[in-house]
Design a protein around this motif. Structure first.
Motif, short mmCIF file in Angstrom:
data_model
loop_
_atom_site.label_atom_id
_atom_site.label_comp_id
_atom_site.label_asym_id
_atom_site.label_seq_id
_atom_site.Cartn_x
_atom_site.Cartn_y
_atom_site.Cartn_z
N ILE A 1 -2.12 -1.31 7.29
CA ILE A 1 -3.14 -0.58 8.05
C ILE A 1 -4.30 -1.50 8.43
CG2 ILE A 1 -4.95 1.19 7.70
CD1 ILE A 1 -2.66 2.91 6.44
N PHE A 2 -4.43 -2.62 7.72
CA PHE A 2 -5.48 -3.58 8.03
C PHE A 2 -4.87 -4.88 8.55
CE2 PHE A 2 -7.00 -0.93 4.51
CZ PHE A 2 -8.11 -0.36 5.11
N ARG B 1 -4.88 3.48 -3.01
CA ARG B 1 -6.24 3.06 -3.41
C ARG B 1 -6.42 1.55 -3.50
NH1 ARG B 1 -5.26 7.75 -6.07
NH2 ARG B 1 -6.88 9.35 -6.01
N LEU B 2 -5.41 0.77 -3.15
CA LEU B 2 -5.55 -0.69 -3.28
C LEU B 2 -6.67 -1.22 -2.39
CD1 LEU B 2 -1.80 -1.76 -3.48
CD2 LEU B 2 -3.49 -1.75 -5.32
N ILE C 1 -11.09 6.38 3.00
CA ILE C 1 -9.82 6.94 3.46
C ILE C 1 -10.00 8.44 3.54
CG2 ILE C 1 -7.35 7.15 2.97
CD1 ILE C 1 -8.25 4.25 3.42
N CYS D 1 -3.09 -3.86 1.56
CA CYS D 1 -2.45 -2.62 2.03
C CYS D 1 -0.94 -2.80 2.20
CB CYS D 1 -3.08 -2.16 3.35
SG CYS D 1 -2.32 -0.62 3.93
N PRO D 2 -0.15 -2.00 1.49
CA PRO D 2 1.31 -2.16 1.56
C PRO D 2 1.92 -1.70 2.88
CG PRO D 2 0.75 -0.27 0.18
CD PRO D 2 -0.55 -0.95 0.53
N VAL D 3 1.17 -0.96 3.67
CA VAL D 3 1.75 -0.45 4.92
C VAL D 3 0.99 -0.99 6.15
CG1 VAL D 3 2.79 1.60 3.88
CG2 VAL D 3 0.43 1.71 4.71
N LEU E 1 -10.58 10.08 -0.07
CA LEU E 1 -9.86 9.54 -1.23
C LEU E 1 -10.85 8.84 -2.14
CD1 LEU E 1 -7.04 8.99 -2.50
CD2 LEU E 1 -7.03 6.84 -1.22
N VAL F 1 -0.20 5.57 1.90
CA VAL F 1 0.40 6.18 0.71
C VAL F 1 -0.65 6.49 -0.36
CG1 VAL F 1 2.70 5.22 1.07
CG2 VAL F 1 1.00 3.86 -0.17
N LEU F 2 -1.92 6.44 0.04
CA LEU F 2 -3.02 6.82 -0.85
C LEU F 2 -3.01 6.03 -2.16
CD1 LEU F 2 -2.75 10.69 -0.33
CD2 LEU F 2 -4.16 9.08 0.96
S1 SF4 Z 1 -4.85 3.73 0.32
FE1 SF4 Z 1 -5.57 1.90 1.44
S2 SF4 Z 1 -4.22 0.24 0.76
FE2 SF4 Z 1 -3.20 2.15 0.19
S3 SF4 Z 1 -1.85 2.60 1.92
FE3 SF4 Z 1 -3.78 3.68 2.31
S4 SF4 Z 1 -5.00 2.27 3.60
FE4 SF4 Z 1 -3.33 1.07 2.64
#
Ligand code: SF4
Length: 81
Positions: free
Chosen positions: A34-35, A57-58, A70, A30-32, A80, A54-55
Motif C-alpha cells: 500500500i506504500f 498494524r505493521l 488506517i 506493508c505486506p500488500v 485501526l 489486512v489490518l
Molecule cells: S495495516 Fe498497514 S501494513 Fe498492514 S496491510 Fe494495512 S496498510 Fe499495510
C-alpha cells in the motif's frame, strides 16, 4: 495525504510523508504494497492496493504515533488502533 479505497482509507501526516527514511520503512513494512516511494523518495499511497489491507498494524509500528491512520470505511470510519 489521504487516499480512499472502497473499504479502507489511509491517511499519512504530510510532513512525515516527505521523510524518505520513514517512506522506506513503510514501503518495506506493508505486506500488500500500500506504500511506495516516488522518484524523490517521498511516500506515495498506492490507491489500487488499499482494499488489500489486512489490518496487520505493521505500518503503525513502523511510524511514530499518530502519523499513519488506517480508516475502516466499512466500519463507519473506525480507525485501526
Ligand atoms: S495495516 Fe498497514 S501494513 Fe498492514 S496491510 Fe494495512 S496498510 Fe499495510
Amino acid at each position: 495525504m489521504r487516499k480512499d479505497g472502497i473499504f479502507i482509507a489511509v491517511e499519512v501526516d504530510d510532513n512525515a510523508a516527505a521523510d524518505t527514511e520513514l517512506a522506506r520503512r513503510l514501503t518495506e513494512a506493508c505486506p500488500v504494497d500500500i506504500f511506495a516511494q516516488g522518484g524523490d523518495g517521498a511516500l506515495e499511497i498506492v490507491e489500487q492496493n488499499l482494499d488489500e489491507c489486512v489490518l496487520c498494524r505493521l505500518c503503525l509500528d513502523a511510524a511514530p504515533d499518530g502519523v499513519v491512520r488506517i480508516i475502516k470505511l466499512y466500519d463507519q470510519g473506525a480507525v485501526l488502533a
